[in-house]
Design a protein around this motif. Sequence first.
Motif, PDB file in Angstrom:
ATOM      1  N   ALA A 322       0.834  -1.204   0.000  1.00 57.33           N
ATOM      2  CA  ALA A 322       0.000   0.000   0.000  1.00 57.33           C
ATOM      3  C   ALA A 322       0.868   1.253   0.000  1.00 57.33           C
ATOM      4  O   ALA A 322       0.502   2.282  -0.590  1.00 57.33           O
ATOM      5  CB  ALA A 322      -0.923  -0.007   1.216  1.00 57.33           C
ATOM      6  N   ARG A 323       2.042   1.170   0.629  1.00 60.23           N
ATOM      7  CA  ARG A 323       2.972   2.299   0.659  1.00 60.23           C
ATOM      8  C   ARG A 323       3.841   2.355  -0.599  1.00 60.23           C
ATOM      9  O   ARG A 323       4.272   3.440  -0.999  1.00 60.23           O
ATOM     10  CB  ARG A 323       3.881   2.200   1.887  1.00 60.23           C
ATOM     11  CG  ARG A 323       3.181   2.539   3.197  1.00 60.23           C
ATOM     12  CD  ARG A 323       4.108   2.307   4.368  1.00 60.23           C
ATOM     13  NE  ARG A 323       3.554   2.885   5.583  1.00 60.23           N
ATOM     14  CZ  ARG A 323       4.029   3.965   6.217  1.00 60.23           C
ATOM     15  NH1 ARG A 323       5.095   4.569   5.737  1.00 60.23           N
ATOM     16  NH2 ARG A 323       3.463   4.428   7.302  1.00 60.23           N
ATOM     17  N   PHE A 324       4.116   1.202  -1.183  1.00 60.42           N
ATOM     18  CA  PHE A 324       4.978   1.140  -2.364  1.00 60.42           C
ATOM     19  C   PHE A 324       4.251   0.364  -3.478  1.00 60.42           C
ATOM     20  O   PHE A 324       4.613  -0.767  -3.805  1.00 60.42           O
ATOM     21  CB  PHE A 324       6.303   0.460  -2.013  1.00 60.42           C
ATOM     22  CG  PHE A 324       7.084   1.174  -0.950  1.00 60.42           C
ATOM     23  CD1 PHE A 324       7.969   2.192  -1.282  1.00 60.42           C
ATOM     24  CD2 PHE A 324       6.928   0.831   0.389  1.00 60.42           C
ATOM     25  CE1 PHE A 324       8.695   2.856  -0.300  1.00 60.42           C
ATOM     26  CE2 PHE A 324       7.641   1.488   1.378  1.00 60.42           C
ATOM     27  CZ  PHE A 324       8.533   2.506   1.030  1.00 60.42           C
ATOM     28  N   PRO A 325       3.226   0.986  -4.080  1.00 61.61           N
ATOM     29  CA  PRO A 325       2.421   0.281  -5.093  1.00 61.61           C
ATOM     30  C   PRO A 325       3.202  -0.028  -6.365  1.00 61.61           C
ATOM     31  O   PRO A 325       2.722  -0.805  -7.201  1.00 61.61           O
ATOM     32  CB  PRO A 325       1.280   1.268  -5.368  1.00 61.61           C
ATOM     33  CG  PRO A 325       1.833   2.609  -4.996  1.00 61.61           C
ATOM     34  CD  PRO A 325       2.753   2.357  -3.841  1.00 61.61           C
ATOM     35  N   GLU A 337       4.685  -0.644 -21.328  1.00 62.73           N
ATOM     36  CA  GLU A 337       4.005   0.069 -20.239  1.00 62.73           C
ATOM     37  C   GLU A 337       4.115  -0.721 -18.938  1.00 62.73           C
ATOM     38  O   GLU A 337       4.097  -1.956 -18.946  1.00 62.73           O
ATOM     39  CB  GLU A 337       2.513   0.268 -20.567  1.00 62.73           C
ATOM     40  CG  GLU A 337       2.251   1.198 -21.737  1.00 62.73           C
ATOM     41  CD  GLU A 337       0.772   1.296 -22.082  1.00 62.73           C
ATOM     42  OE1 GLU A 337       0.386   2.250 -22.760  1.00 62.73           O
ATOM     43  OE2 GLU A 337       0.002   0.402 -21.648  1.00 62.73           O
ATOM     44  N   ILE A 338       4.234   0.023 -17.842  1.00 59.72           N
ATOM     45  CA  ILE A 338       4.139  -0.576 -16.508  1.00 59.72           C
ATOM     46  C   ILE A 338       2.681  -0.511 -16.083  1.00 59.72           C
ATOM     47  O   ILE A 338       2.053   0.553 -16.126  1.00 59.72           O
ATOM     48  CB  ILE A 338       5.017   0.186 -15.492  1.00 59.72           C
ATOM     49  CG1 ILE A 338       6.489   0.072 -15.890  1.00 59.72           C
ATOM     50  CG2 ILE A 338       4.809  -0.359 -14.082  1.00 59.72           C
ATOM     51  CD1 ILE A 338       7.408   0.946 -15.045  1.00 59.72           C
ATOM     52  N   VAL A 339       2.121  -1.641 -15.686  1.00 55.58           N
ATOM     53  CA  VAL A 339       0.711  -1.710 -15.296  1.00 55.58           C
ATOM     54  C   VAL A 339       0.638  -1.899 -13.786  1.00 55.58           C
ATOM     55  O   VAL A 339       0.954  -2.971 -13.267  1.00 55.58           O
ATOM     56  CB  VAL A 339      -0.006  -2.869 -16.013  1.00 55.58           C
ATOM     57  CG1 VAL A 339      -1.487  -2.881 -15.657  1.00 55.58           C
ATOM     58  CG2 VAL A 339       0.188  -2.774 -17.522  1.00 55.58           C
ATOM     59  N   ARG A 340       0.234  -0.850 -13.076  1.00 54.78           N
ATOM     60  CA  ARG A 340       0.076  -0.950 -11.624  1.00 54.78           C
ATOM     61  C   ARG A 340      -1.314  -1.495 -11.320  1.00 54.78           C
ATOM     62  O   ARG A 340      -2.320  -0.972 -11.808  1.00 54.78           O
ATOM     63  CB  ARG A 340       0.282   0.408 -10.955  1.00 54.78           C
ATOM     64  CG  ARG A 340       1.725   0.896 -11.042  1.00 54.78           C
ATOM     65  CD  ARG A 340       1.950   2.142 -10.228  1.00 54.78           C
ATOM     66  NE  ARG A 340       3.315   2.627 -10.379  1.00 54.78           N
ATOM     67  CZ  ARG A 340       3.776   3.751  -9.858  1.00 54.78           C
ATOM     68  NH1 ARG A 340       2.957   4.527  -9.151  1.00 54.78           N
ATOM     69  NH2 ARG A 340       5.035   4.111 -10.046  1.00 54.78           N
ATOM     70  N   LEU A 341      -1.365  -2.532 -10.508  1.00 58.87           N
ATOM     71  CA  LEU A 341      -2.609  -3.261 -10.271  1.00 58.87           C
ATOM     72  C   LEU A 341      -3.328  -2.727  -9.041  1.00 58.87           C
ATOM     73  O   LEU A 341      -2.693  -2.388  -8.033  1.00 58.87           O
ATOM     74  CB  LEU A 341      -2.290  -4.746 -10.113  1.00 58.87           C
ATOM     75  CG  LEU A 341      -1.525  -5.323 -11.328  1.00 58.87           C
ATOM     76  CD1 LEU A 341      -0.997  -6.706 -11.033  1.00 58.87           C
ATOM     77  CD2 LEU A 341      -2.418  -5.332 -12.556  1.00 58.87           C
ATOM     78  N   THR A 394      -3.376 -19.040 -10.369  1.00 59.49           N
ATOM     79  CA  THR A 394      -3.056 -17.978 -11.319  1.00 59.49           C
ATOM     80  C   THR A 394      -3.603 -16.648 -10.820  1.00 59.49           C
ATOM     81  O   THR A 394      -4.447 -16.599  -9.927  1.00 59.49           O
ATOM     82  CB  THR A 394      -3.646 -18.275 -12.700  1.00 59.49           C
ATOM     83  OG1 THR A 394      -5.059 -18.517 -12.568  1.00 59.49           O
ATOM     84  CG2 THR A 394      -2.996 -19.490 -13.338  1.00 59.49           C
ATOM     85  N   GLY A 395      -3.111 -15.565 -11.430  1.00 66.15           N
ATOM     86  CA  GLY A 395      -3.635 -14.238 -11.121  1.00 66.15           C
ATOM     87  C   GLY A 395      -2.946 -13.533  -9.980  1.00 66.15           C
ATOM     88  O   GLY A 395      -3.409 -12.473  -9.546  1.00 66.15           O
ATOM     89  N   GLY A 396      -1.841 -14.067  -9.469  1.00 66.93           N
ATOM     90  CA  GLY A 396      -1.138 -13.409  -8.380  1.00 66.93           C
ATOM     91  C   GLY A 396      -0.474 -12.119  -8.829  1.00 66.93           C
ATOM     92  O   GLY A 396      -0.088 -11.964  -9.994  1.00 66.93           O
ATOM     93  N   GLU A 419       4.743 -11.272 -12.434  1.00 60.77           N
ATOM     94  CA  GLU A 419       4.766 -10.331 -11.318  1.00 60.77           C
ATOM     95  C   GLU A 419       6.040  -9.501 -11.347  1.00 60.77           C
ATOM     96  O   GLU A 419       6.949  -9.746 -12.149  1.00 60.77           O
ATOM     97  CB  GLU A 419       4.634 -11.097  -9.996  1.00 60.77           C
ATOM     98  CG  GLU A 419       3.330 -11.870  -9.863  1.00 60.77           C
ATOM     99  CD  GLU A 419       3.316 -12.806  -8.666  1.00 60.77           C
ATOM    100  OE1 GLU A 419       4.210 -12.681  -7.793  1.00 60.77           O
ATOM    101  OE2 GLU A 419       2.437 -13.684  -8.619  1.00 60.77           O
ATOM    102  N   ALA A 420       6.120  -8.521 -10.438  1.00 64.18           N
ATOM    103  CA  ALA A 420       7.259  -7.604 -10.439  1.00 64.18           C
ATOM    104  C   ALA A 420       8.176  -7.803  -9.247  1.00 64.18           C
ATOM    105  O   ALA A 420       9.263  -7.219  -9.221  1.00 64.18           O
ATOM    106  CB  ALA A 420       6.769  -6.150 -10.474  1.00 64.18           C
TER     107      ALA A 420
END
Length: 482
Positions: A322-325, A337-341, A394-396, A419-420
Amino acid sequence: MAQVLEFKLPDLGEGLTEAEIVRWLVEVGDVVAIDQPVVEVETAKAMVEVPCPYGGVVTARFGEEGTELPVGAPLLTVAVGAAEGSSGSAASPSPSSASPSLSSSPSPSPSSGSGTESSGGSGNVLVGYGTGAPAARRRRIRPDRLDRAVAEAPVSVAPVVAAPVAEVLVAEAPVHEGPVPVVSPLVRRLARQHDIDLRRLAGSGPDGLILRADVDRAIRTVEETAAAAQVQAPVAAVVAAPNGVAAASDAERIPLRGVRGAVADKLSRSRTEIPDATCWVDADATELMAVRAAMNAATGPSAGPKVSVLALLARICTAALARFPELNATVDTAAREIVRLPGVHLGFAAQTERGLVVPVVRDAHTRNAESIGAEIARLTELARTGKLSPAQLTGGTFTLNNYGVFGVDGSTPIINHPEAAMLGVGRIMPKPWVYQGELAVRQVVQLSLTFDHRVCDGGTAGGFLRYVADCVEQPAVLLRTL
């Protein structure tokens, strides 16, 4: 009058193109009910029981246990209406879709053809094939009835006995003109790895489709030919491998398939595509362990189930994200593109007899430590019994890896593509530590963060890891975000 219907391996979802037969649940001659599980198969992601959409008598099975079949290949044939006088219903089949798939819903759906509903079915309902009717007891029909059912079957339906598999032609077969009849990318890759020319193979699947079994037979043919040549010529028992390392000619070869094969592909892709970096820190977990002990020692109406260390670390991770999305993201390489979830679906590594799996706790950012712990326990039990569905694997968006259970202090984990980032946790051990200016024995843990350097720089990754370590050392820090 009996009608023999063919049931093909359905689309199991999640882009899976094939499955391996693990265990047949019925035999030829058994009476089955609509939606009764008939075979247990293993995909690259999970073990699945496949229900049959028809009710009647099993007249043929296609494939032995251990055989890998592509989606759309025949599984079995059922003579509908053949069990005369039996207590099990041999209902007419419901209309089928061209590519049936397993529904993720745990409750049965109404049949589009029967017009009835029933409960207590298998739960693995094939879309468009019928209701979750209760499975009838397995019964063996008398041979005379089975023969009569086969004899009365219309000529236009599928044969009740599997035709012998065509011989694989390697050297003398004519070359295919036009597209090679191969659907599975895994079959193509296997052929490339063993230098098998797919244009010279005769497929044993529907319409000449080349299956993995065809490629396996071609590989065995090549290996047997090579072995025969070795017997005729005086060759050494040990031969030089291409990399210069001596390799025994009878070395064991273990196919990378199923869950282990899927993990291998994913880890290879992660190492190939993601420019990862790792940072780590030692943390004093003494206060965290004390807080956990106090939580689990609570009694009275407010006391809940025991909370695990993994659940507390998972809750700390959601607060840190939450602090480092930036770290709860993925990279769209095609769009650059970077996709923030928006939500955190937290994966956690679980070692099972079938290999490493990563179940996913959905919407972990909305759960407290107790809720996360309960879901981790539920998913872990499903993983141990091999009953995780593809959707649960899946979906993590972020993964927590507790390798401390193996008795090691540190590691540089490989990111779970796409994931990142992944947080690794070593074992918590009593070690000498400077505490309040004095040397003391404290409970120390090493935390490591492997992150995709495309989504953030070291400052962000270090800030995330430092916040996690602060929460471990001083759990009161976490109260600010609750």
